[in-house]
Design a protein around this motif. Structure first.
Motif, PDB file in Angstrom:
ATOM      1  N   LEU A  37       0.912  -1.164  -0.051  1.00 39.63           N
ATOM      2  CA  LEU A  37      -0.149  -0.156  -0.078  1.00 39.63           C
ATOM      3  C   LEU A  37       0.566   1.148  -0.240  1.00 39.63           C
ATOM      4  O   LEU A  37       1.779   1.323   1.019  1.00 39.63           O
ATOM      5  N   GLU A  38       0.841   1.914  -1.147  1.00 43.08           N
ATOM      6  CA  GLU A  38       1.623   3.279  -1.060  1.00 43.08           C
ATOM      7  C   GLU A  38       3.293   2.801  -1.154  1.00 43.08           C
ATOM      8  O   GLU A  38       3.816   3.622  -0.409  1.00 43.08           O
ATOM      9  N   GLY A  39       3.580   1.418  -1.460  1.00 41.95           N
ATOM     10  CA  GLY A  39       4.964   1.165  -1.630  1.00 41.95           C
ATOM     11  C   GLY A  39       5.465   0.476  -0.246  1.00 41.95           C
ATOM     12  O   GLY A  39       6.469   0.168  -0.059  1.00 41.95           O
ATOM     13  N   GLU A  40       4.451   0.475   0.890  1.00 43.42           N
ATOM     14  CA  GLU A  40       4.928  -0.015   2.198  1.00 43.42           C
ATOM     15  C   GLU A  40       3.950  -1.342   2.372  1.00 43.42           C
ATOM     16  O   GLU A  40       3.123  -1.608   1.883  1.00 43.42           O
ATOM     17  N   ARG A  41       4.901  -2.190   3.260  1.00 47.50           N
ATOM     18  CA  ARG A  41       4.416  -3.536   3.494  1.00 47.50           C
ATOM     19  C   ARG A  41       3.383  -3.210   4.608  1.00 47.50           C
ATOM     20  O   ARG A  41       3.175  -2.347   5.360  1.00 47.50           O
TER      21      ARG A  41
END
Length: 124
Positions: free
Chosen positions: A33-37
């Protein structure tokens, strides 16, 4: 319906066949999500940007709708909008797979000794 877990949404949007596959994908970091785990219990919200690797393809989508019910594919398609870059990359990857097949894709089951020799000869 404002509060749906990400693994349940992925299953409802038909990215994964089962919820357990969706949960495993989120746990292993193949859904971001938005590059985050994230964790499987994370609630999905409208306008979230997800990067989804379902094993066969890589999707970059924006959430348009929230649902925890797995419906027909045309209805599930209304839950997200795929980015233009993602569509182009998936089409390019599909064409590349058509043109450059892996050597072992024609072998069904366990390869025989003859098949193994042919594979090693092709890779040299």
């Amino acid at each position: 319906m404002d509060n749906v877990r990400i693994d349940k949404w992925l299953w409802a949007a038909r990215f994964f066949k089962t919820r357990s596959l969706a949960t495993d994908a989120v746990d292993t970091g193949r859904v971001r999500l938005e590059g985050e785990r994230i964790k499987p219990a994370r609630a999905v919200k409208i306008d979230d940007k997800l990067l989804i690797d379902n094993g066969a393809e890589l999707w970059e989508v924006r959430v348009l709708g929230i649902s925890d019910v797995r419906g027909a594919a045309p209805i599930a398609r209304l839950l997200y909008d795929e980015t233009h870059e993602s569509v182009a990359k998936r089409e390019h990857d599909h064409e590349a797979r058509k043109l450059y097949r892996e050597p072992g894709t024609t072998i069904k089951g366990r390869p025989t000794k003859r098949d193994r020799r042919a594979l090693s000869k092709a890779s040299e």
